[in-house]
Design an enzyme around this catalytic site. Sequence first.
Site, short mmCIF file in Angstrom:
data_model
loop_
_atom_site.label_atom_id
_atom_site.label_comp_id
_atom_site.label_asym_id
_atom_site.label_seq_id
_atom_site.Cartn_x
_atom_site.Cartn_y
_atom_site.Cartn_z
N ARG A 183 6.74 1.42 9.46
CA ARG A 183 5.97 0.46 10.25
C ARG A 183 5.71 1.01 11.64
O ARG A 183 4.61 0.84 12.18
CB ARG A 183 6.73 -0.87 10.33
CG ARG A 183 6.92 -1.57 8.99
CD ARG A 183 7.70 -2.86 9.13
NE ARG A 183 7.00 -3.83 9.96
CZ ARG A 183 7.53 -4.95 10.41
NH1 ARG A 183 8.81 -5.24 10.11
NH2 ARG A 183 6.84 -5.78 11.15
N CYS A 240 10.14 -5.53 18.26
CA CYS A 240 10.08 -5.30 16.81
C CYS A 240 8.73 -5.79 16.34
O CYS A 240 7.72 -5.60 17.02
CB CYS A 240 11.23 -6.01 16.11
SG CYS A 240 11.30 -7.79 16.45
#
Length: 283
Positions: A183, A240
């Site tokens: 990611r 995040c």
Amino acid sequence: MHTTLIDAATLAQHIDDPQWVVLDCRHDLLNPAFGREAFAAGHLPGAQFASIDDDLSGPKTGAGSTFRGRHPLPERAALIETLRRFGIDDTTQVVAYDAHGGMYAARLWWLLRSIGHEAVAVLDGGLPAWQAAGQPVSTDVAPRAPGGITERPSLTRAVSVDDVVANLSTGGFTVVDARASDRFRGENETIDPVGGHIPGAKNRFFKDNLGADGKFKPAAQLKEEFAPLFASPSSAVMQCGSGVTACHNLLALEVAGMPGAALYPGSWSEWCAAPERPVATGA
């Protein structure tokens, strides 16, 4: 008072203590119904369910319909009302758990600290550790009397998206991204339709805080692994995908004896929503 982690054996000694509140924070980003269903199927005795979406996050849009990310922080008044509904007072020992290494329980830990409540800990190893210790689960739900928790001086720090934009020029702090490396590199379109990371950010996958047993690594090891990422904890900002698992890195820093880092609550989901903000890809 337990302020970072608590083991299953210690929690078992207090599971019926009326001064303790246990909250189940299980969640699945791709299946919002998972947490409640898992809770109904079996949870720690006396636990209540705390929804990441409904209880531990606020509206996704702010003033002027500005997108604030997938899991923006709840308004402080709404958070306090939620915590009172769970039966939490100023003197309550709160324990949060999940079944995912603490990736969601850490969010509740950070939120309570954000309103000055220090007596909150994450069950180390979560539900798997509880069951491995031979402790029971229950399907009963026993409502608690409302609590009276009040807001006190915050024990946390947070930065805004504007702060992060300004930091691209000033370099005043280091952004540390808690997402998995694919990611971070921009290679997982299932979760991040716009892939990549904030320019200059470093990657510390939250699962790297855990040992093979699913529990947090020893403090000395965590400190050794975090130290190369930034000059000092006070010059670090954790982020995040949506400000949830970043709290896992913040918890790990507390365990390591390295307090003082800040949270960027909007994180990648807020950052990438505006096309004018730059995106980096690759390692």
